[in-house]
Motif scaffolding. Structure first.
Motif, short mmCIF file in Angstrom:
data_model
loop_
_atom_site.label_atom_id
_atom_site.label_comp_id
_atom_site.label_asym_id
_atom_site.label_seq_id
_atom_site.Cartn_x
_atom_site.Cartn_y
_atom_site.Cartn_z
N PRO A 99 -4.63 -2.92 -1.99
CA PRO A 99 -5.85 -2.33 -2.57
C PRO A 99 -5.83 -2.57 -4.07
CG PRO A 99 -4.26 -0.61 -2.00
CD PRO A 99 -3.66 -1.90 -1.54
N PHE A 100 -7.02 -2.73 -4.65
CA PHE A 100 -7.12 -2.90 -6.11
C PHE A 100 -6.93 -1.52 -6.72
CE2 PHE A 100 -9.98 -4.92 -9.58
CZ PHE A 100 -8.92 -5.70 -10.03
N TYR A 101 -5.87 -1.35 -7.49
CA TYR A 101 -5.54 -0.06 -8.12
C TYR A 101 -5.54 -0.24 -9.63
CZ TYR A 101 -3.91 2.60 -3.97
OH TYR A 101 -3.82 3.30 -2.80
N TRP A 102 -6.34 0.52 -10.32
CA TRP A 102 -6.39 0.44 -11.78
C TRP A 102 -6.43 -1.01 -12.24
CZ3 TRP A 102 -8.51 4.37 -13.57
CH2 TRP A 102 -8.22 5.64 -13.05
N TYR A 103 -7.36 -1.75 -11.64
CA TYR A 103 -7.60 -3.15 -12.02
C TYR A 103 -6.38 -4.03 -11.80
CZ TYR A 103 -11.50 -0.72 -14.10
OH TYR A 103 -12.59 0.08 -14.27
N SER A 152 -8.85 -5.28 -1.70
CA SER A 152 -10.02 -4.46 -1.39
C SER A 152 -10.32 -3.65 -2.65
CB SER A 152 -9.73 -3.53 -0.21
OG SER A 152 -8.69 -2.64 -0.54
N ALA A 153 -11.61 -3.53 -2.96
CA ALA A 153 -12.01 -2.80 -4.17
C ALA A 153 -13.00 -1.72 -3.79
CB ALA A 153 -12.63 -3.75 -5.18
N GLY A 154 -12.83 -0.55 -4.38
CA GLY A 154 -13.76 0.55 -4.11
C GLY A 154 -15.17 0.21 -4.56
N SER A 155 -15.27 -0.44 -5.71
CA SER A 155 -16.59 -0.74 -6.28
C SER A 155 -17.24 -1.95 -5.64
CB SER A 155 -16.45 -1.05 -7.77
OG SER A 155 -16.26 0.12 -8.49
N HIS A 158 0.88 -1.18 0.00
CA HIS A 158 0.00 0.00 0.00
C HIS A 158 0.91 1.23 0.00
CE1 HIS A 158 -3.08 2.87 0.80
NE2 HIS A 158 -4.01 1.96 1.02
N TYR A 174 -18.55 -5.55 -11.22
CA TYR A 174 -17.63 -6.46 -11.91
C TYR A 174 -18.40 -7.59 -12.62
CZ TYR A 174 -13.81 -3.91 -9.89
OH TYR A 174 -12.91 -2.91 -9.58
N HIS A 228 -15.66 1.76 -0.43
CA HIS A 228 -15.97 3.19 -0.33
C HIS A 228 -17.24 3.42 0.48
CE1 HIS A 228 -12.68 4.22 -2.76
NE2 HIS A 228 -13.21 4.04 -3.95
N SER A 273 -4.85 5.16 4.54
CA SER A 273 -5.69 3.98 4.36
C SER A 273 -6.74 3.84 5.46
CB SER A 273 -4.79 2.74 4.36
OG SER A 273 -5.50 1.60 4.78
N ARG A 274 -7.96 3.44 5.08
CA ARG A 274 -8.98 3.07 6.07
C ARG A 274 -9.01 1.56 6.21
NH1 ARG A 274 -14.00 3.77 3.85
NH2 ARG A 274 -15.09 4.09 5.81
N VAL A 275 -8.96 0.87 5.06
CA VAL A 275 -9.21 -0.57 5.06
C VAL A 275 -7.95 -1.35 5.49
CG1 VAL A 275 -9.89 -2.54 3.63
CG2 VAL A 275 -10.92 -0.29 3.25
N HIS A 276 -6.87 -1.15 4.78
CA HIS A 276 -5.69 -2.01 5.02
C HIS A 276 -5.03 -1.70 6.35
CE1 HIS A 276 -5.75 -4.32 1.32
NE2 HIS A 276 -6.39 -3.26 0.85
C1 LIG Z 1 -4.95 4.93 -7.71
C2 LIG Z 1 -6.23 4.22 -7.35
C3 LIG Z 1 -6.76 3.31 -8.25
C4 LIG Z 1 -7.93 2.60 -7.91
N1 LIG Z 1 -8.44 1.70 -8.79
C5 LIG Z 1 -9.53 0.96 -8.46
C6 LIG Z 1 -10.04 -0.03 -9.35
O1 LIG Z 1 -9.51 -0.28 -10.43
N2 LIG Z 1 -11.15 -0.70 -8.97
C7 LIG Z 1 -11.79 -0.48 -7.76
O2 LIG Z 1 -12.78 -1.16 -7.47
N3 LIG Z 1 -11.29 0.44 -6.89
C8 LIG Z 1 -10.21 1.16 -7.21
N4 LIG Z 1 -9.69 2.09 -6.33
C9 LIG Z 1 -10.27 2.17 -4.98
C10 LIG Z 1 -9.36 1.42 -3.99
O3 LIG Z 1 -9.36 0.04 -4.25
C11 LIG Z 1 -9.78 1.67 -2.56
O4 LIG Z 1 -9.63 3.05 -2.34
C12 LIG Z 1 -8.96 0.87 -1.56
O5 LIG Z 1 -9.26 -0.49 -1.69
C13 LIG Z 1 -9.25 1.33 -0.15
O6 LIG Z 1 -8.30 0.74 0.72
P1 LIG Z 1 -7.50 1.65 1.76
O7 LIG Z 1 -8.54 2.34 2.62
O8 LIG Z 1 -6.65 0.69 2.55
O9 LIG Z 1 -6.68 2.63 0.96
C14 LIG Z 1 -8.57 2.84 -6.65
C15 LIG Z 1 -8.02 3.78 -5.78
C16 LIG Z 1 -6.88 4.48 -6.12
C17 LIG Z 1 -6.32 5.49 -5.15
#
Ligand SMILES: Cc1cc2nc3c(=O)[nH]c(=O)nc-3n(C[C@H](O)[C@H](O)[C@H](O)COP(=O)(O)O)c2cc1C
Length: 201
Positions: free
Chosen positions: A66-70, A107-110, A10, A115, A153, A16-19
């Motif tokens: 965290p899932f970042y840009w897939y 963890s995924a925002g969506s 990370h 998906y 989120h 971070s909130r989740v991790h």
């Molecule tokens: C650079 C970036 C890219 C992200 N890409 C995705 C994504 O592709 N799909 C998704 O569902 N969430 C995406 N997110 C949301 C993150 O997965 C989410 O903020 C994270 O899991 C939260 O964990 P944290 O609180 O530990 O940071 C993205 C967030 C960031 C900052």
């Protein structure tokens, strides 16, 4: 008892909130090693010998991020490119990881509904994770179903705490051999193992 390694990535843990909550909840569990890649290598200067030695000492390798840009944060790619060496991880003589199990913990925002073919991301998460699953397979490991925490989120702190407790329970099941990693090859998500009656895990 299985030896479980969590390679954790990370890039902004302070935000971070989740991790942060996941780590707080699982830190110090006996038999679980947490390897925080950004903490170890803030300049991405990966110590290959250290990383290979850690892998060799564990049976189950989890990649938590965290899932970042897939996909995963950038250090994960750097780690893969440097640590998974030809002749060590793959290739004719590369058998160091043979028989180990690998899994993503993301963890995924969506929400999960995003998906799907008619959702905004169009494809299931497992499709986006193909570079990880196929890399594990090329490196002679078995790829377990991913552990996915969707919709972060919209989660409040209580939801996150509950998710962290579930994750802790999952790790303890893996460590104590109460869920066969081979059973996790067949599931859609590793999370499903938490719901299974104990005799069928
Ligand atoms: C650079 C970036 C890219 C992200 N890409 C995705 C994504 O592709 N799909 C998704 O569902 N969430 C995406 N997110 C949301 C993150 O997965 C989410 O903020 C994270 O899991 C939260 O964990 P944290 O609180 O530990 O940071 C993205 C967030 C960031 C900052």
């Amino acid at each position: 008892m299985a030896r479980v390694l969590i390679n954790f990535a990370h890039p902004a843990l302070e935000k971070s909130r989740v991790h942060q909550q996941l780590l707080t909840t699982v830190k110090g569990i006996r038999g679980i090693t947490i390897n925080d890649l950004y903490e170890q290598y803030p300049d991405l200067d990966i110590n290959v010998a250290r990383e290979q030695s850690l892998l060799e000492k564990h049976d189950i390798i989890l990649l938590q991020h965290p899932f970042y840009w897939y996909s995963a944060p950038a250090i994960v790619k750097q780690w893969q490119d440097l640590v998974l060496e030809h002749g060590w991880a793959y290739g004719h003589t590369g058998k160091a990881l043979k028989g180990k199990y690998f899994g993503n913990v993301i963890s995924a925002g969506s929400a999960e509904t995003g998906y799907h073919p008619d959702g905004k991301h169009q494809y299931p998460v497992t499709q986006f994770l193909l570079p990880f699953s196929q890399t594990a397979i090329l490196c002679n490991m078995d790829y377990m179903a991913p552990y996915v925490i969707y919709g972060v989120h919209r989660m409040d702190i209580e939801d996150i705490r509950a998710a962290a407790q579930d994750y802790r329970r999952m790790l303890e099941l893996l460590r104590d051999d109460k869920v066969a990693p081979s059973a996790l090859l067949r599931l859609n998500y590793m999370n499903e193992a938490l719901q299974l009656p104990s005799q069928t895990r």
